[in-house]
Design a protein around this motif. Structure first.
Motif: not given
Length: 293
Positions: A128-135, A214-220, A245-253
């Motif tokens: 998820l953190r990698g996904h957010i970094a791209i987003a 985790i996959e979303n589509l992104e528009l440049v 949300r159940r899979l997110v470790d909040l301590n890592m974000l």
């Protein structure tokens, strides 16, 4: 590069698809923990929800529905022989897409069935953190996909792990769901241009155990950066579906990552809530509720 009509169409297609996805994810949460569903049941249900939009032309590609160890097979295709029952303690990885006349979708969600393990949450949060970094990336006009690819892998690398596929591929507009030449990968040399649509899909796969993507589509799009000395681009997320949300470790974000996730879920809720039944509304409200550190 998509023109204005294609961009408006793909946004409409993603809003429509979001309703089908919310209905599907609510259905999985309701039915799967009892152990009565199989991988094929999930494929058939998701296509049914999409057909009920009244606009589906076809699926974008054969749906990948893998639970438990099957989810760790990156290009898994369920057959009658391999079809596995979805059980408590599993992760269900479902990668699917729809072809509508106004746009093409491609989305992957990883769903916890019952209580996930610490390892599952750790790996999911790194993905998820990698996904957010791209987003959230800001990048000079002319940047290639290869230059962005590392952003998606950095938190996995910190744990000595990686994924063996590209981070993203180009996507057509009622055309090929894997559209060249642009991509986000170690080999992605094509400069990314405004109007391109690409997937953002880091993952992690533990052989014989589970898979996460985790996959979303992104528009440049153009980005406004104060004091910028050259044109800067960013991504606008098109896909609208809750991230488990159940899979997110909040301590890592970080705070910024948490803000991104909460704002994304608010967008999802706003786009979908008025178009679903009461049971799905209730599920959606819980699935997109804000998280706090």
């Amino acid at each position: 590069v998509k023109n204005d009509t294609e961009i408006a169409g793909t946004k409409a297609a993603h809003r429509r698809d979001a309703v089908a996805l919310a209905r599907f994810l609510a259905w999985v949460d309701r039915e799967a923990p009892a152990g009565n569903l199989t991988e094929i049941d999930a494929v058939e249900a998701l296509e049914t929800f999409r057909r009920e939009t009244g606009a589906l032309k076809d699926v974008s590609f054969p749906t990948i529905s893998g639970t438990g160890p099957n989810g760790a097979i990156v290009h898994y295709r369920v057959t009658r022989k391999s079809n596995r029952r979805i059980a408590r303690g599993d992760l269900l990885l479902i990668d699917s897409g729809a072809q509508y006349e106004d746009g093409t979708t491609d989305v992957t969600r990883t769903i916890a069935i019952g209580e996930p393990t610490f390892e599952m949450c750790d790996r999911f949060t790194r993905v998820l953190r990698g996904h957010i970094a791209i987003a959230r990336a800001l990048f000079p006009d002319g940047t290639s996909g290869a230059q962005l690819d590392t952003l998606a892998r950095q938190y996995l690398w910190q744990a000595g792990i990686d994924f063996e596929h590209g981070t993203g591929h180009g996507v057509g507009s009622y055309l090929s769901v894997h559209e060249g030449p642009a991509r986000i990968s170690k080999l992605g040399a094509t400069p990314l241009k405004r109007g391109m649509i690409l997937s953002n899909e880091p993952g992690y796969y533990k052989t014989d155990a589970f898979g996460i993507r985790i996959e979303n589509l992104e528009l440049v799009v153009a980005a406004e950066v104060a004091g910028a000395e050259k044109p800067v681009n960013a991504f606008e997320t098109l896909t609208l579906a809750p991230i488990d949300r159940r899979l997110v470790d909040l301590n890592m974000l970080t705070g910024d990552e948490l803000s991104w996730l909460n704002e994304y879920h608010e967008r999802v809720r706003h786009a979908v809530r008025g178009h679903v039944d009461d049971a799905t509304k209730t599920w959606l409200d819980a699935a997109t509720a804000p998280l706090s550190l």
